[in-house]
Design a protein around this motif. Structure first.
Motif: not given
Length: 140
Positions: A5, A26-27, A44, A46, A55-56, A59-60, A62-63
């Motif tokens: 990113t 994501l990670c 992650p 980010r 995290l959004t 994203d949470q 996805m994690l």
């Protein structure tokens, strides 16, 4: 591995102590270079993420999905008794999640892996073999 990113920089301590394994979405999945425990880390990608709530909600989610997928692969690969999952950040504040395969009788059992003895780096061949096994499990 894909470009990270924009603006994201991996903490130098994570970079020093781990080896890249693969990109999940994501990670970035990394291997802790300590042969005492099969130990993976999700980072992650980010900027300025320190806590899970940074995290959004997407994203949470996805994690959580990636942690679940990796913990299953780690358990399948190692046949361990327990997977320890933690996001401490007391020493390295950049958000990262540890996934450690544990068994009765391993160094420090049943206590935590942090602060127990000295890190014992993998032999390159063993590290590559572990990485290959994790990748194979994740591809199933």
């Amino acid at each position: 591995m894909p470009a990270v990113t924009a603006g994201f920089e991996l903490d130098p301590r994570i970079e020093r102590d781990t080896e890249p394994l693969m990109w999940l979405g994501l990670c970035e999945l990394r291997v802790m270079n300590d042969r005492r425990w099969p130990w993976l880390m999700l980072v992650p990608q980010r900027v300025r993420a320190v806590e899970l709530h940074d995290l959004t909600p997407l994203d949470q989610t996805m994690l959580t999905f990636e942690a679940d997928m990796v913990s299953k692969a780690l358990k399948e690969t190692t046949s361990c008794r327990k997977i320890n999952i933690a996001a401490l950040g007391n020493v390295v504040p950049q958000l990262h999640v540890h996934l450690v395969a544990r068994n009765e009788g391993d160094p420090g059992w049943p206590g935590p892996v942090w602060g127990y003895g000295q890190r014992e780096p993998y032999r390159r061949e063993d590290l590559h073999q572990f990485i290959a096994a994790i990748k194979a499990s994740l591809s199933r």
